[in-house]
Scaffold this active site. Structure first.
Site, PDB file in Angstrom:
ATOM      1  N   LYS A  70       0.957  -1.076  -0.035  1.00 32.03           N
ATOM      2  CA  LYS A  70       0.125   0.040   0.022  1.00 32.03           C
ATOM      3  C   LYS A  70       0.919   1.228   0.130  1.00 32.03           C
ATOM      4  CE  LYS A  70      -3.931  -2.150   2.649  1.00 32.03           C
ATOM      5  NZ  LYS A  70      -4.896  -2.177   1.748  1.00 32.03           N
ATOM      6  N   HIS A 106       0.148  -8.013   8.933  1.00 28.08           N
ATOM      7  CA  HIS A 106      -0.027  -6.791   8.747  1.00 28.08           C
ATOM      8  C   HIS A 106       0.275  -5.818   9.625  1.00 28.08           C
ATOM      9  CE1 HIS A 106      -1.746  -8.759   5.328  1.00 28.08           C
ATOM     10  NE2 HIS A 106      -3.109  -8.706   5.438  1.00 28.08           N
TER      11      HIS A 106
END
Ligand code: BG6
Length: 521
Positions: free
Chosen positions: A213, A271
């Site tokens: 991201k 994550h």
């Protein structure tokens, strides 16, 4: 002046001012390659991988020579694979679907039936691969993508290895392993041993799509390309840090996977710990994949292990009950299709974590993630300490809020800093304002395009290294064992779908005299 945000703060917006760098920052197309996708009939291939390849073509980021060979245990042929891919792409791209471009892409899509447990399948795949490499003039530049359930990872790695496909004598042979990389320390070690028998670390790309991201990558740019933040990025100036990854989605059609996995394995071990590492790591001496990963592992090693009695104290596990999301009624987790009606799997967790090193000594990190919360949002908020002497106490009602720097990972990507100013008017009064940077454009490349380019170009910066994976399993395996014990199961809390999580998670932070940042919704 700015606008007033929902919290009553003034907001000053900032835009990107460096458009002139765009040319310099352009991504480059990789050289010729052949990609072999295992799990070609599955969701990930259809929804993520093929659209990502198509977008790379649209962006001019594919070489002239390449092909994609899909493999799975469906009795399909090239035509079926192409038709399925086309169906997905035309609904995904809607009016921007370019039929001519698709046709040229489609002519490079091939399919082969394969049974992961049958060595003969790998011999067939090899023959097909070698033929396609000749036809498409790619040479042995191979990307293997394991878009399959984790129980198939090892047989596929062995199948490829036994056919000599891991060797990269005249090209490259890279392998992408999707998460979950094991389900505890032992299974991760077993998987690693199998990989290491055939592939070297430089050939292995362990996916964590959060690293792809843009806003996650921006954490390092923000911290290390600006001189003003590092001097205050430590226990002297920071009171605590919160990391929240909230989702409105439930388990969707993944109950089979989720009901034996849960939130710790699904979100924290990977994550959220990556976000923690990027927020807390020391600056590497250069922007090099291994140097960055060296710094991350130092953070993981400094994370204080969970005490055996953490559950219910510094760890809260929760599961959603029925409720409503955006006005729509949704079932509780146990009523979701495919979920055990007595399941004790956690769909939410809040953890208080310490990073025991010089920079972070005494700073708590409150980490929180859950499904079916009130809003989809992921952010890191850094809460600074109070001013040393409160000379303005008589000028405010209830104390002076401290400065908070928020890095918004998604949605509304950007960074904001709250601070105090004199309120307009005659009386000497303080008022909070928010200085806000927002990425105004939507991002042109999604995470999958970026990681595909990186594996083809041999850049491992956005992938997870073996030692990091193992260390995180060392931290989480004892916690998972305690959560999955009979006593641990009794400590599961419940929260209504559409809420901000269980009450007990609020208690966890309130006990320390602090509050969660609101998730909103
Ligand atoms: C995946 C998890 O890795 O990340 C999912 O398996 C989760 O359960 C997803 O929904 C969240 O990703 P994102 O990019 O939507 O925040």
């Amino acid at each position: 002046m700015g606008e007033t945000s929902g919290s009553g703060e003034e907001t000053l917006r900032a835009n990107v001012i460096a458009e002139e760098f765009t040319e310099f920052c352009k991504l480059e197309a990789p050289g010729p390659f052949g990609m072999l996708i295992f799990g070609a009939s599955g969701d990930l291939t259809r929804r993520k991988l093929l659209p990502a390849l198509m977008r790379l073509i649209q962006s001019g980021l594919m070489p002239g020579d390449f092909f994609v060979l899909g493999a799975s245990n469906e009795a399909w042929d090239d035509q079926t694979f192409r038709a399925r891919a086309r169906e997905q792409a035309s609904s995904e791209f809607e009016e921007s679907f370019d039929a001519a471009l698709w046709e040229s892409f489609e002519s490079r899509l091939f399919y082969e039936y394969a049974d992961a447990g049958n060595p003969e399948s790998f011999a067939m795949l090899k023959r097909r691969l070698l033929g396609l490499e000749q036809e498409h003039r790619t040479g042995p530049k191979r990307l293997f993508y394991l878009a399959v359930p984790p129980q198939l990872f090892e047989p596929i790695i062995e199948g490829l290895g036994n056919e000599g496909l891991a060797s990269q004598d005249h090209g490259f042979s890279h392998i992408v392993v999707e998460k979950p990389f094991g389900r505890d320390l032992q299974s991760a070690k077993d998987l690693e041993d199998t990989l290491a028998r055939y592939f070297r670390e430089t050939q292995i790309y362990r996916m964590d799509h959060y690293l792809a991201k843009e806003t996650v990558q921006n954490i390092l740019m923000f911290r290390f390309a600006n001189a003003i933040f590092d001097p205050i990025w430590n226990q002297k100036h920071i009171d605590h840090v919160q990391i929240t990854v909230a989702e409105t989605l439930g388990v969707e059609n993944r109950a089979g996977y989720y009901d034996s996995t849960g939130i710790i394995r699904d979100m924290f071990q990977n994550h959220i710990f990556q976000l923690l590492a990027l927020t807390t790591m020391e600056p590497p001496s250069s922007f090099d994949a291994d140097l960055i990963r060296d710094e991350k592992i130092k953070v993981f090693r400094a994370v204080r292990p969970f005490a055996p009695d953490s559950l219910g104290k510094s760890v809260i596990a929760g599961q959603y009950t029925q409720g409503s999301i955006k006005g729509k009624k949704v079932p509780g987790y146990r009523d979701e299709s495919g979920v055990d009606s007595n399941s004790t799997i956690a769909t939410f967790a809040a953890l208080k974590v310490h990073v025991d090193n010089w920079r972070w000594n005494g700073v708590p990190f409150y980490l929180r993630s859950g499904k079916r919360l009130s809003k989809r949002m992921a952010e890191i908020s850094v809460h600074f300490r109070e001013v040393p002497h409160m000379m303005f106490l008589q000028n405010v009602e209830g104390g002076i809020p401290t400065n908070v720097l928020t890095m918004r990972v998604q949605p509304d990507e950007g960074i904001s800093l709250s601070f105090q100013t004199k309120a307009q008017g005659t009386k000497l009064c303080l008022s909070p304002v928010l200085m806000d940077f927002a990425y105004e454009k939507s991002f042109s490349l999604s995470g999958y395009e970026r990681v595909l380019l990186d594996c083809l170009q041999g850049d491992q910066t956005l992938f997870v290294r073996n030692d990091g994976v193992m260390r995180n399993w060392e931290i989480f395996t004892p916690l998972l064992q305690s959560m999955e014990s009979e006593n641990g199961k009794k400590r599961l809390c419940f929260y209504e779908a559409g809420s901000e999580g269980p009450e007990e998670a609020d208690e966890l932070i309130r006990r320390d005299g602090r509050e969660w940042q609101p998730i909103g919704g």
